[in-house]
Design a protein around this motif. Structure first.
Motif, mmCIF file in Angstrom:
data_model
loop_
_atom_site.group_PDB
_atom_site.id
_atom_site.type_symbol
_atom_site.label_atom_id
_atom_site.label_comp_id
_atom_site.label_asym_id
_atom_site.label_seq_id
_atom_site.Cartn_x
_atom_site.Cartn_y
_atom_site.Cartn_z
ATOM 1 N N ALA A 464 125.538 35.738 67.033
ATOM 2 C CA ALA A 464 124.900 36.201 65.588
ATOM 3 C C ALA A 464 123.545 34.727 64.958
ATOM 4 C CB ALA A 464 125.517 36.736 64.696
ATOM 5 N N PRO A 465 122.830 34.793 65.374
ATOM 6 C CA PRO A 465 122.011 33.299 64.617
ATOM 7 C C PRO A 465 122.476 33.242 63.440
ATOM 8 C CG PRO A 465 121.093 35.055 65.892
ATOM 9 C CD PRO A 465 121.884 35.672 65.847
ATOM 10 N N PHE A 466 122.866 33.932 62.249
ATOM 11 C CA PHE A 466 123.392 33.300 61.512
ATOM 12 C C PHE A 466 123.526 31.829 61.285
ATOM 13 C CE2 PHE A 466 126.361 33.676 57.771
ATOM 14 C CZ PHE A 466 124.916 33.109 57.049
ATOM 15 N N PHE A 467 125.534 32.094 62.173
ATOM 16 C CA PHE A 467 125.824 30.931 62.628
ATOM 17 C C PHE A 467 125.690 29.602 62.649
ATOM 18 C CE2 PHE A 467 128.632 35.391 62.197
ATOM 19 C CZ PHE A 467 129.108 35.310 61.390
ATOM 20 N N HIS A 468 124.979 29.516 63.898
ATOM 21 C CA HIS A 468 124.865 27.987 63.912
ATOM 22 C C HIS A 468 122.988 28.009 62.951
ATOM 23 C CE1 HIS A 468 122.407 30.912 67.032
ATOM 24 N NE2 HIS A 468 123.083 31.285 67.597
ATOM 25 N N SER A 469 122.585 28.726 62.706
ATOM 26 C CA SER A 469 121.400 28.316 61.263
ATOM 27 C C SER A 469 122.248 27.638 60.554
ATOM 28 C CB SER A 469 121.087 29.119 61.203
ATOM 29 O OG SER A 469 119.084 29.109 60.365
ATOM 30 N N ARG A 470 121.911 26.361 60.322
ATOM 31 C CA ARG A 470 122.438 25.194 59.578
ATOM 32 C C ARG A 470 121.084 25.748 58.110
ATOM 33 N NH1 ARG A 470 124.931 20.652 58.978
ATOM 34 N NH2 ARG A 470 125.041 20.896 60.636
ATOM 35 N N ARG A 471 119.913 26.694 58.193
ATOM 36 C CA ARG A 471 119.521 26.344 57.363
ATOM 37 C C ARG A 471 119.733 28.233 56.700
ATOM 38 N NH1 ARG A 471 114.803 30.084 56.131
ATOM 39 N NH2 ARG A 471 115.061 30.857 58.385
ATOM 40 N N PHE A 561 136.412 34.417 46.930
ATOM 41 C CA PHE A 561 136.157 34.973 47.697
ATOM 42 C C PHE A 561 134.698 35.095 47.324
ATOM 43 C CE2 PHE A 561 139.979 36.159 49.422
ATOM 44 C CZ PHE A 561 139.836 36.102 51.364
ATOM 45 N N ARG A 562 134.040 34.329 48.151
ATOM 46 C CA ARG A 562 132.343 34.439 47.799
ATOM 47 C C ARG A 562 131.282 35.433 48.449
ATOM 48 N NH1 ARG A 562 127.934 32.503 45.580
ATOM 49 N NH2 ARG A 562 126.598 32.208 46.853
ATOM 50 N N ALA A 563 131.999 35.981 49.398
ATOM 51 C CA ALA A 563 131.462 36.924 49.789
ATOM 52 C C ALA A 563 132.226 38.007 51.070
ATOM 53 C CB ALA A 563 129.804 36.472 50.740
ATOM 54 N N VAL A 564 131.512 39.055 51.368
ATOM 55 C CA VAL A 564 131.331 39.645 52.449
ATOM 56 C C VAL A 564 130.290 39.846 53.494
ATOM 57 C CG1 VAL A 564 132.158 42.537 53.786
ATOM 58 C CG2 VAL A 564 133.049 41.166 51.325
ATOM 59 N N VAL A 565 131.230 39.130 54.411
ATOM 60 C CA VAL A 565 130.153 39.502 56.340
ATOM 61 C C VAL A 565 130.369 40.175 57.559
ATOM 62 C CG1 VAL A 565 128.788 37.752 57.691
ATOM 63 C CG2 VAL A 565 129.054 37.274 55.787
ATOM 64 N N VAL A 566 129.567 41.440 57.490
ATOM 65 C CA VAL A 566 129.467 42.107 58.830
ATOM 66 C C VAL A 566 128.768 41.666 60.251
ATOM 67 C CG1 VAL A 566 129.095 44.303 59.586
ATOM 68 C CG2 VAL A 566 130.817 43.878 57.222
ATOM 69 N N VAL A 567 129.635 41.760 60.996
ATOM 70 C CA VAL A 567 128.795 41.155 62.086
ATOM 71 C C VAL A 567 127.885 42.082 62.520
ATOM 72 C CG1 VAL A 567 128.423 39.662 64.458
ATOM 73 C CG2 VAL A 567 130.244 39.016 62.385
ATOM 74 N N LEU A 568 126.970 42.464 62.567
ATOM 75 C CA LEU A 568 126.448 43.268 63.367
ATOM 76 C C LEU A 568 126.362 43.918 65.079
ATOM 77 C CD1 LEU A 568 122.843 43.794 61.284
ATOM 78 C CD2 LEU A 568 124.603 44.468 61.206
ATOM 79 N N ARG A 590 121.722 41.284 51.716
ATOM 80 C CA ARG A 590 121.208 40.785 51.914
ATOM 81 C C ARG A 590 121.616 40.908 53.553
ATOM 82 N NH1 ARG A 590 118.965 34.389 52.599
ATOM 83 N NH2 ARG A 590 117.499 35.025 54.554
ATOM 84 N N VAL A 591 120.324 41.198 55.161
ATOM 85 C CA VAL A 591 120.686 41.084 56.080
ATOM 86 C C VAL A 591 119.896 40.449 56.848
ATOM 87 C CG1 VAL A 591 120.195 42.822 57.940
ATOM 88 C CG2 VAL A 591 120.740 43.752 55.802
ATOM 89 N N THR A 592 120.326 39.007 57.827
ATOM 90 C CA THR A 592 119.759 38.276 58.406
ATOM 91 C C THR A 592 120.607 37.767 59.383
ATOM 92 O OG1 THR A 592 118.873 35.922 57.269
ATOM 93 C CG2 THR A 592 120.674 36.353 56.408
#
Length: 602
Positions: A464-471, A561-568, A590-592
């Motif tokens: 999931a690119p989200f987890f290694h995207s610092r931005r 908790f800040r957020a719920v995150v679902v890995v697609l 948001r979906v990213t």
């Protein structure tokens, strides 16, 4: 039998060799150096090639593949998490032995888990630059290769010819104990320090190739380093050494006691060095964190484990089960042919060979320990009395087979040395003696072939690119946010820890895969809080009880908790998305980058 030329070294010898090298322009000196390293280099090269062959599917892309499949991601992903956690915490001036990054907010002691701080520090240059997956892949192949090298160096001291020691060294690197753990338990396959520890013990007892103080310091250093990889194997090896010394006292009382008296002060120094260097780990275990020792008697061996492989060998013997397997992780497997070679070899040599008797004593005791608290014919085994000692409570009985294979490697190297080609040449006039020797060599080779490991299956790591995207991480999750990540890492799926280390531990999560306290005992995986219970139900595609959803909402608020995150990429992404909607009452904010985010607080 001591045949190591390094014992006979000193200033005079070094001076003579230096003068001779100078007179010949250095060519002969280089030739001698090559002769001294060609066998170790050859053993390491063969072992490294064998390890790459075993892990060929992983090394097709070591950045994206790991051993096993979806059902066996836990150990590899936990190991990757640990490899990165140690240097990351040290670089940020934090304690690596405790955390609430998993099991948030209660946390867990990593000192009672397979943290492997030694490997974390050694692999840090790779982990922090090329990633934990690549560092893990490198350690997978270096474990058996370096164990074969140091095993050869240890056994070379006890053989006249190098080839038998090379065979024994390769057996130490690729025996069924190693095969039983090559799916990703690098804490049990990176064992190169164990033969070095045995060599240093020998040096202090009778060899003395250097000052005893130097040997003692190195013994303490290597012992502490091994404790930072696997305290369990260090303890098992120490017990095997004590058994060997006990047998030596019984059979060679005067010489053994004299050696022990001389080695007593150096051993004391080694213990002191060990305690100082291992103190961060030991203090955290014994004084800072809660004891989470695991009652490990379930993982014991039974007769069937020794005769029936579980698929780790390239050649699988067709042998009927004599009894059910005892869950010993396939590490005790011998097979009928290897068992026959050992029994016949011991019958033929044990009476006239003092070294064989000592190795046989160690082997028998270690095999007995692998059976744990079993009661064959109603007779209690030693584990019945010793298994409840605090120091042994978390040791898996089946893993005493590690020391068994050290004894077996010594025996086979010793027998091959006695039956070596050089011995056969001296017997060319006595065909009657040469033929049995050749039969013995062929029998040992055939037995070794039956335990050659097969190559390891591999599967692609989730992405999931989200987890290694610092931005993306910076824009959506403030540092040290608490996140309800789905899938939440548990005993069945540790991928949440893999994503967490990709994100440089930017967030904490309630799930995890680690040993923790559980009502006076120990358990793997997080306790069944409402959030964890819901994650398990969603993963099973089960209905979500309204009362449990209400309790989970309260937990999200209470623990900030800040957020719920679902890995697609998860194969249960649809069920997890349904859970996130039930908790928040709306769709994703948001979906990213391969994830869906539901923000719970501004």
């Amino acid at each position: 039998v001591v045949n190591d030329a390094s014992v006979a070294t000193g200033p005079e010898v070094a001076s003579a060799e230096g003068s001779r090298s100078a007179r010949t322009g250095g060519w002969h000196g280089a030739s001698r150096r090559w002769r001294s390293i060609r066998w170790p280099a050859g053993v390491f090269g063969v072992a490294l090639a064998g390890a790459f062959a075993i892990y060929a599917r992983i090394w097709a892309d070591p950045f994206r593949y790991a051993p096993g499949g979806r059902g066996h991601y836990n150990d590899p992903m936990q190991a990757m998490w640990n490899l990165k956690w140690v240097p990351w915490q040290l670089l940020h001036g934090r304690d690596p032995f405790g955390t609430d990054a998993i099991y948030y907010p209660h946390g867990v002691s990593l000192s009672w888990n397979t943290l492997m701080p030694t490997l974390g520090v050694l692999a840090a240059p790779l982990t922090l630059t090329l990633g934990a997956a690549f560092a893990f892949a490198v350690l997978l192949v270096l474990g058996p290769a370096t164990a074969s090298l140091t095993g050869f160096l240890w056994l070379r001291r006890h053989t006249t010819h190098p080839l038998p020691a090379a065979v024994g060294g390769l057996l130490i690197g690729f025996n069924p104990f190693m095969t039983g753990h090559i799916q990703g338990q690098i804490n049990l396959t990176c064992v190169a320090l164990i033969p070095l520890l045995l060599m240093l013990v020998e040096d202090l007892l009778w060899r003395h190739p250097r000052t005893d103080r130097a040997s003692a310091i190195w013994l303490g250093v290597f012992g502490a380093a091994q404790a930072g990889i696997s305290e369990e194997l260090l303890l098992i090896t120490a017990i095997a050494v004590l058994v060997a010394l006990g047998w030596a006292v019984l059979t060679q009382r005067v010489a053994t006691l004299a050696a022990l008296r001389r080695a007593g002060p150096p051993f004391g120094l080694a213990v002191l060095v060990f305690l100082v260097l291992a103190s961060p780990l030991l203090v955290h275990q014994l004084f800072v964190s809660q004891d989470v020792g695991l009652r490990a008697t379930h993982w014991r061996a039974l007769i069937g484990d020794y005769l029936e492989p579980l698929g780790g060998q390239a050649i699988t013997a067709k042998w009927p089960h004599l009894t059910y397997l005892g869950g010993a992780e396939d590490g005790v497997y011998l097979g009928p042919l290897m068992l026959a070679v050992l029994v016949i070899g011991l019958i033929l040599t044990v009476r006239r060979d003092r070294g064989v008797r000592l190795a046989a004593a160690v082997l028998v005791v270690m095999v007995i320990f692998t059976f744990g608290d079993a009661h064959p014919l109603g007779v209690p085994l030693p584990w019945h009395w010793f298994g409840e000692l605090p120091v042994l409570r978390s040791v898996l009985p089946g893993r005493f087979s590690f020391a068994s294979w050290l004894a077996i490697a010594w025996l086979l190297a010793h027998w091959l040395d006695a039956l070596s080609i050089g011995a056969l040449r001296r017997e060319t006039r006595r065909r009657v003696a040469a033929v049995p020797a050749l039969i013995g060599i062929l029998a040992i080779v055939a037995a070794l072939i039956t335990i050659v490991p097969r190559n390891v299956a591999a599967s692609r790591l989730p992405d999931a690119p989200f987890f290694h995207s610092r931005r993306e991480l910076t824009a959506n999750l403030p540092n040290e946010s608490s996140v309800y990540l789905l899938p939440s890492p548990t005993f069945n799926d540790a991928s949440g820890m893999y994503f967490q280390q990709l994100a440089d531990f930017r967030f904490d999560q309630p799930g995890g895969y680690a040993l923790r306290p559980d009502r006076g005992g120990a358990a793997y995986g997080p306790p069944d809080t409402p959030l964890i219970a819901l994650a398990k139900l969603a993963g099973l595609n089960a209905p979500l009880p309204a009362e449990l959803v209400k309790d989970a909402r309260a937990q999200l608020r209470a623990e900030h908790f800040r957020a719920v995150v679902v890995v697609l990429a998860s194969y249960r992404a649809g069920e997890f998305e349904h859970l996130a909607r039930a908790l928040t009452g709306h769709g994703p904010d948001r979906v990213t980058g391969g994830v869906e985010l539901w923000f719970l607080h501004p």
